[in-house]
Design an enzyme around this catalytic site. Structure first.
Site, mmCIF file in Angstrom:
data_model
loop_
_atom_site.group_PDB
_atom_site.id
_atom_site.type_symbol
_atom_site.label_atom_id
_atom_site.label_comp_id
_atom_site.label_asym_id
_atom_site.label_seq_id
_atom_site.Cartn_x
_atom_site.Cartn_y
_atom_site.Cartn_z
ATOM 1 N N GLY A 84 0.801 -1.221 0.000
ATOM 2 C CA GLY A 84 0.000 0.000 0.000
ATOM 3 C C GLY A 84 0.833 1.269 0.000
ATOM 4 N N CYS A 86 -1.060 4.405 -0.005
ATOM 5 C CA CYS A 86 -1.966 5.424 0.528
ATOM 6 C C CYS A 86 -2.732 4.882 1.734
ATOM 7 C CB CYS A 86 -2.977 5.836 -0.545
ATOM 8 S SG CYS A 86 -2.243 6.241 -2.142
ATOM 9 N N ASN A 263 -4.932 10.705 1.036
ATOM 10 C CA ASN A 263 -3.508 10.448 1.243
ATOM 11 C C ASN A 263 -2.715 11.756 1.078
ATOM 12 O OD1 ASN A 263 -3.935 10.571 -1.622
ATOM 13 N ND2 ASN A 263 -1.907 9.664 -1.860
ATOM 14 N N CYS A 265 -0.857 13.292 -1.110
ATOM 15 C CA CYS A 265 -0.913 14.108 -2.335
ATOM 16 C C CYS A 265 -2.320 14.348 -2.841
ATOM 17 C CB CYS A 265 -0.059 13.460 -3.414
ATOM 18 S SG CYS A 265 1.694 13.527 -3.044
ATOM 19 N N GLY A 266 -3.308 13.866 -2.122
ATOM 20 C CA GLY A 266 -4.688 14.245 -2.389
ATOM 21 C C GLY A 266 -5.430 13.447 -3.430
ATOM 22 N N GLU A 267 -4.771 12.443 -4.039
ATOM 23 C CA GLU A 267 -5.436 11.739 -5.135
ATOM 24 C C GLU A 267 -6.246 10.535 -4.690
ATOM 25 O OE1 GLU A 267 -1.619 9.397 -4.717
ATOM 26 O OE2 GLU A 267 -2.281 11.465 -4.466
ATOM 27 N N PRO A 409 0.888 10.972 -8.147
ATOM 28 C CA PRO A 409 2.235 11.430 -8.495
ATOM 29 C C PRO A 409 3.099 10.215 -8.832
ATOM 30 C CG PRO A 409 1.541 12.331 -6.384
ATOM 31 C CD PRO A 409 0.558 11.264 -6.744
ATOM 32 N N THR A 410 4.023 10.382 -9.728
ATOM 33 C CA THR A 410 4.756 9.215 -10.216
ATOM 34 C C THR A 410 6.248 9.513 -10.318
ATOM 35 O OG1 THR A 410 4.310 9.931 -12.485
ATOM 36 C CG2 THR A 410 2.786 8.345 -11.518
#
Length: 733
Positions: A84, A86, A263, A265-267, A409-410
């Site tokens: 995991g 997030c 999480n 970064c908000g995604e 984000p990646t």
């Protein structure tokens, strides 16, 4: 098996490869791919070899790239198989809950995950604590405790913990929360205000807004005043962002499991206790300059990737039993993409064009359609997620996973995948300078740009101009259609960033991590306009980054180095720094003690400001405060420290100072408070000059804060709300 790029190999070796007891790498990329494929295939009851081969193919060919915790943990013998990325944890208004949750957070960090919290259940600072009759420390102090603890635990042994802190817009401590990062600190936290539809309505109608806790109104203020505080803080330091709480809940697939946090970064919106694992489809590998997007390969990859992620939920070793139970109850996965910018460039479409947004939406829609079909097929084969009968899909739509699509984000996986565009973001720039410990400053040109222009016969002199500027915009000899396609993140208007996020969000189950870039001269009103537009476009949240509001270390083209003080025109005053290093000195004067704090910039030793306070035994408070303000103003107005101290030294002798010295009292060198301050300033400046700049041999250690922790080579840059290393892909959120 796909060959990694040089940068991709560095990422793999630094962050993902297996290592022996002495830290030596004992695993190749091919072996790591097989490790992941076998672990995921072990969840199958039959055809294990077939699925192992399919998983090996999509990962080994870099068609699908799992997220960092999967690479770092899954299939290894020396650690739990925690996939995991997030997590969201609940924190309640008791001392026991606060510290139990703190421990849980540390365990999540240890396993490689990032954590989000909504702190709205915590009573505001100053409230009575019934059991002790003392005063509550409040939300911000609890956040500081969690932030300090995060410094001690690295995520999966790779990076420090990342945290999202959310506070609802009606909480009585909301103003302190909004301004918590204005003076620096809280480096492990992203902060967002939990905004409701009711607040946005009050803002639009210019109505009063009530701050409430446990049903009791604590304060009332105009909604527009609170909004102003939000956007001014975001303008100053980049935080807070905004999360639209009603949107999170309206998109909740299991409505009774309330969602009020995401999480870091908000995604990924999650209910308390849930986690989600991530993976990215590599759009660059499915796109060519000649043929565009290969939809057949895209669908095949998505289908296999959904099964891979779903299988890992079964074989996972989660950090807490409660997290395992909550995660397996909904089986949420976060399949997204990286390299969108690469795909658009290969299609000849500008990121900020209607055609570019249309293709981005189409691609996301294709991924979602294939993912949902795969989840439905898995439900027929293996059963629906346990809370399916409580979900919006019941009874007509069988699903294995409550949610499938997330655009994350990646950082690291983009470098592994060999893409230039991170996640949903445009390219950073056509040319930029990367600072490294080993090779100094390296100038990087976009490989995509060089490939795209190879038939345009652009002379070397023009490329040199682009390298100097970092951009191909407005360069003579660069065709308009080329310039339009190769706009960097800072050259795209905020509205076009938002429109791209909206175009993708329409096809996303969860949310989209996206940075809205703003120029340095953008106003607070510009940030407010971005937040309002995001709400009107139906986004679930938004983060802005105004150039200069946070430290950055990668420069576009050959701009001036970070930390160099710009030339000021007459009357110009540098803004107060967001954060600085400082030291405090005690001075003994004729009237008592005064304390001189000198703040300076760590990368070049430039003194930035002073704070002067009096001790408990006397001294002129008004004088010291006035002197402090004027010294700071003069420094930020471009006047040298030497000129300032010369004026302070030139003041008359102070009778109290002379009397104290005559009586044998210990006083600091000088003839007055002013000259004592001057002498201390001169001493500090000399120490800073010797230590850091001005030919200092130890300058590299002073600048170490801006070098990537993972590879130890490259500087960090801002992307998707995080600091990202262009060399190895490591990210710090």
């Amino acid at each position: 098996m796909r060959q990694l790029t040089q940068a991709g190999q560095k990422v793999f070796e630094a962050r993902y490869a297996g290592k022996d007891e002495n830290g030596h790498i004992n695993e190749t990329f091919a072996e790591a791919v097989l490790r992941l494929a076998r672990a995921a295939a072990s969840a199958e009851k039959e055809n294990l070899k077939t699925w192992e081969e399919k998983f090996s193919h999509i990962i080994g060919e870099l068609l699908f790239v799992p997220s960092t915790p999967i690479w770092a943990n899954v299939g290894k013998k020396d650690r739990p198989w925690q996939p995991g990325a997030c997590f969201v944890l609940a924190v309640e208004d008791t001392l026991e809950s606060m510290y139990d949750t703190l421990k849980d957070m540390a365990l999540v960090f240890k396993s490689g995950g990032g954590v989000g919290f909504n702190f709205s259940a915590i009573r505001p600072r100053g409230d009575l604590v019934g059991t002790t009759k003392g005063q509550a420390s409040g939300v911000v102090e609890l956040i500081r405790l969690y932030d300090a603890s995060a410094d001690m635990v690295k995520q999966g042994g790779v990076r420090r913990g990342a945290i999202m802190g959310i506070l609802n817009v009606d909480h009585p401590e909301i103003i302190d929360f909004i301004q918590a990062k204005n003076d620096g600190g809280l480096t492990n936290f992203n902060l967002s205000v939990g905004v409701t539809d009711a607040f946005m309505e009050a803002l639009e109608k210019d109505l009063p807004w009530q701050l409430v806790f446990n049903g009791t109104v604590r304060r009332e203020l105009p909604a527009r005043r609170l909004w102003r505080i939000i956007i001014e803080s975001a303008h100053s330091c980049g935080d807070p962002g905004v999360i639209f709480l009603d949107r999170l809940q309206s998109g909740n697939p299991v409505p009774e499991n309330r969602i009020n946090a995401t999480n870091p970064c908000g995604e990924q919106p999650l209910s308390p206790g849930e986690s989600c694992l991530l993976g990215s489809i590599n759009l660059d590998r499915m796109s060519t300059f000649e043929g565009g997007l290969n939809k057949e390969i895209l669908e095949e990859t998505v289908t296999a990737a959904v099964r891979f992620l779903d299988n890992l939920i079964d074989v996972a070793d989660y950090p807490l039993p409660a997290i395992a139970a909550a995660t397996r109850a909904t089986r949420k996965i976060g399949l997204g993409f990286t390299g969108l910018a690469d795909a658009l460039i290969k299609a000849g479409l500008a990121y900020d064009s209607a055609g570019g947004r249309e293709l981005a939406g189409t691609i996301t829609g294709l991924i979602r359609q294939a993912a949902h079909a795969a989840s439905e097929k898995l439900a027929e084969e293996k059963g629906c997620f346990p809370l399916w009968d409580k979900s919006v899909f019941y009874p007509d739509r069988p699903r294995r996973n409550a949610a499938c699509i997330t655009i994350a984000p990646t950082g690291s996986v983009t470098t592994m995948a060999g893409c230039e565009g991170y996640g949903v973001e445009p390219i950073f720039a056509v040319a930029y300078t990367k600072t490294t410990n080993v090779a100094g400053d390296l100038e990087v040109f976009s490989p995509l740009f060089l490939e795209y222009i190879k038939d345009y016969n652009i002379p070397a002199e023009t490329l040199a101009v682009i390298a100097e500027k970092g951009s191909c915009q407005g360069i003579e000899g660069i065709p308009e259609e080329v310039a339009g396609i190769f706009k960097g993140a800072r050259e795209i208007a905020p509205i076009d960033h938002l429109l791209m996020q909206a175009a993708v969000q329409k096809h996303v189950d969860n949310a989209v991590s996206k940075t809205i870039n703003l120029p340095e001269d953008a106003s607070a009103e510009d940030i407010g306009a971005c937040y309002k537009t995001a709400y009107e476009l139906g986004l679930k949240g938004v983060t802005v980054f105004r150039e200069g509001s946070k430290k950055g270390t990668v420069t576009v083209g050959r701009e001036r180095a970070a930390g160099k003080v710009p030339e000021l025109r007459r009357g110009e005053i540098l803004p107060r720094p967001v954060s600085a290093h400082g030291m405090t000195h005690r001075l003994d004067t004729g009237c008592g003690k005064i304390y001189l704090t000198i703040n300076y910039q760590p990368d070049n030793g430039e003194i930035l400001e002073t704070f002067i306070t009096t001790g408990s035994d006397g001294g002129c408070l008004v004088y010291t405060e006035a002197a402090s303000r004027l010294i700071s103003l003069a420094i930020r107005g471009g006047i040298s420290v030497e000129s300032i101290t010369e004026q302070l030294e030139g003041t008359h002798s102070c009778p109290s100072y002379m009397l104290a010295r005559g009586k044998g009292k210990k006083v600091s060198p000088g003839k007055s408070c002013a000259s004592a301050i001057a002498k201390q300033l001169n001493q500090v400046k000399a120490e800073l000059d010797q230590r850091c700049g001005k030919g200092c041999p130890d300058k590299m250690s002073i600048e170490k804060w801006k070098i990537c922790e993972a590879c130890g080579e490259a500087a960090l840059e801002r992307a998707e709300g995080c600091l990202v290393c262009r060399n190895c892909g490591a990210a710090r959120c």
